[in-house]
Design a protein around this motif. Sequence first.
Motif, short mmCIF file in Angstrom:
data_model
loop_
_atom_site.label_atom_id
_atom_site.label_comp_id
_atom_site.label_asym_id
_atom_site.label_seq_id
_atom_site.Cartn_x
_atom_site.Cartn_y
_atom_site.Cartn_z
N SER A 36 2.02 -0.38 2.74
CA SER A 36 1.08 0.15 1.76
C SER A 36 0.40 -0.98 1.01
CB SER A 36 1.82 1.05 0.76
OG SER A 36 0.99 1.35 -0.34
N GLY A 37 -0.88 -0.75 0.66
CA GLY A 37 -1.64 -1.76 -0.05
C GLY A 37 -1.79 -1.49 -1.53
N SER A 38 -1.10 -0.44 -2.04
CA SER A 38 -1.21 -0.12 -3.46
C SER A 38 0.09 0.47 -3.98
CB SER A 38 -2.36 0.86 -3.71
OG SER A 38 -2.02 2.16 -3.24
N GLY A 39 0.29 0.36 -5.28
CA GLY A 39 1.50 0.91 -5.88
C GLY A 39 1.56 2.42 -5.78
N ARG A 40 0.42 3.07 -5.98
CA ARG A 40 0.39 4.54 -5.94
C ARG A 40 0.75 5.05 -4.55
NH1 ARG A 40 -1.72 7.24 -9.89
NH2 ARG A 40 -3.08 5.52 -10.50
N GLU A 41 0.14 4.43 -3.53
CA GLU A 41 0.45 4.85 -2.16
C GLU A 41 1.89 4.49 -1.80
OE1 GLU A 41 -1.30 4.42 2.40
OE2 GLU A 41 -1.68 2.84 0.91
N GLY A 42 2.38 3.36 -2.35
CA GLY A 42 3.76 2.96 -2.11
C GLY A 42 4.75 3.99 -2.63
N ILE A 43 4.46 4.57 -3.79
CA ILE A 43 5.33 5.62 -4.34
C ILE A 43 5.34 6.83 -3.41
CG2 ILE A 43 5.58 7.27 -6.24
CD1 ILE A 43 4.33 5.10 -8.07
N ARG A 44 4.12 7.22 -2.93
CA ARG A 44 4.03 8.38 -2.04
C ARG A 44 4.80 8.14 -0.74
NH1 ARG A 44 1.37 9.70 2.27
NH2 ARG A 44 0.07 7.82 2.25
N LEU A 45 4.61 6.96 -0.13
CA LEU A 45 5.30 6.65 1.13
C LEU A 45 6.81 6.59 0.93
CD1 LEU A 45 3.00 3.96 2.80
CD2 LEU A 45 3.40 6.31 3.55
N ALA A 46 7.23 6.03 -0.21
CA ALA A 46 8.67 5.95 -0.49
C ALA A 46 9.30 7.34 -0.51
CB ALA A 46 8.92 5.23 -1.80
N LYS A 47 8.62 8.28 -1.16
CA LYS A 47 9.15 9.64 -1.25
C LYS A 47 9.10 10.35 0.10
CE LYS A 47 8.04 10.17 -6.16
NZ LYS A 47 7.21 10.87 -7.18
N ASP A 48 8.07 10.04 0.92
CA ASP A 48 7.95 10.68 2.23
C ASP A 48 8.94 10.10 3.25
OD1 ASP A 48 5.95 12.28 1.27
OD2 ASP A 48 4.30 11.12 2.16
N LEU A 49 9.07 8.78 3.25
CA LEU A 49 9.85 8.09 4.28
C LEU A 49 11.30 7.86 3.90
CD1 LEU A 49 7.17 5.39 5.24
CD2 LEU A 49 7.71 7.49 6.51
N GLU A 50 11.59 7.78 2.58
CA GLU A 50 12.93 7.48 2.08
C GLU A 50 13.55 6.28 2.82
OE1 GLU A 50 15.61 10.70 1.54
OE2 GLU A 50 14.05 12.08 0.82
N PRO A 51 12.91 5.11 2.73
CA PRO A 51 13.44 3.92 3.41
C PRO A 51 14.73 3.44 2.75
CG PRO A 51 11.68 3.31 1.92
CD PRO A 51 11.74 4.81 1.90
N ASP A 52 15.41 2.52 3.42
CA ASP A 52 16.61 1.90 2.82
C ASP A 52 16.20 0.81 1.83
OD1 ASP A 52 18.46 3.38 4.47
OD2 ASP A 52 17.85 2.09 6.13
N ILE A 53 15.15 0.06 2.19
CA ILE A 53 14.71 -1.10 1.41
C ILE A 53 13.20 -1.02 1.21
CG2 ILE A 53 14.50 -3.63 1.37
CD1 ILE A 53 17.37 -2.76 1.07
#
Length: 433
Positions: A36-53
């Motif tokens: 992700s290239g932005s904090g807002r999109e990073g939050i969305r991807l984190a919630k969608d993907l639930e990565p480990d790191i």
Amino acid sequence: MADPIRILLVDDIAEVRDNVAKLIRFEQDFEVVGSSGSGREGIRLAKDLEPDIIIMDINMPDIDGISATQEITRALPAVGVIMMSVNSDRDYLRRAMMAGAKDFLTKPAKMDDLYGTIRHVYKIQEGARRQAKAIKEGAFAPIQDTQDKGDGERDGHIIACFSPKGGVGTTTVAINLASSLMGPNSKVLLIDADIQFGDIGVFLNLQAQSTLADIIENANDLDVEYFENIVVTHPTGVKVLLGPPRPEFAEQVYSVPDSVIEIIKQVRYSYDFIIIDTASRLDDLTVGICDMASSILLVSTPTLPSVRNVRNALDLFDQLYEGSSQKVKLVLTQVHDERRGQRVTITTEKIESFLKREVYASIPSEERAILQAIVKGTPVIAAERNTDKSPVRELLELGAKVRTDLTGVEVVEDEEDEKGSGLGNLIGRFGSR
């Protein structure tokens, strides 16, 4: 083959994301699952993907990495965030850790540092991942209902007990808080981090073959089972890690303050609660402990010099921690009761008005009870059988309040006394429902 460590990259510079992704792909146990290239999109991807790191840049145009980390770690506590920045200033590190980040890398990150940090954060988040999985599967049970939790599966709440002035009863608060948080299914660790002149060993009549100074050199590769064997177990059931036995041995600890923080990180999730008695100065070690803490108990007496020092400490905490009133709790000790003819110094109301902070707990002045407990080598709450007597009642109430605030489990009085031995049964009238 074990599942790879799933990694999300969040950085507004595409070249940085690409370079980190290339380094990660060299390792078979790593997998980049999103970018992700932005904090807002990073939050969305984190919630969608639930990565480990998540490897998170601090400076981004829409939402900065610290704000994004706060939102992500609230929603996904099992995710380990590693903050990256070209600025290695210590203030950045503190703010990142306060936001919920687990580690910090300076750009450009060296390959070995990147790999080691990812694996380290993944390891320390193991307990949180298991808990998140249990919640998803509907198998989650609160601490007090779980009999056989293994290492790495506990909540790891850290409570720092700090005062900017010595002799105000910080050690008494720490010892009795640790004891009041003990129970049949709880594991509690008490650490003496007043490295030069710690008193916990004296207060509890404890001696140990190994102290904090003896495990510093193994801080980065500490075996938790070994740690369990070297800490002293007090008769109340509290595990105790003592500080160096003599002031001259403290230098080896102060020379590597980050190692103490590393030790706490590695053993954190083997305990339900870790209570740390700190020195009365805000050096690198004390600040590092406060940064990690879930809650800071700021201890003061109702005297002008103590309250003035606390005011200065609160000003600093307000700069370090956003919403510090939620994290820093004011505890008054040696409080005199005017109704009993005791000398009144500064009233609680005046202190609250001056500090603009509510008093979280007020512990009466009962020097005789405290001295008798020290002679017995036991906490005040265990030395006195009458739990309605001051300061036992107030110390137990402090423990109950801390437990409720950190776990969400309300502690109430139980009318029936539990049978058995040990501190958990001595204060068995305080059960959780």
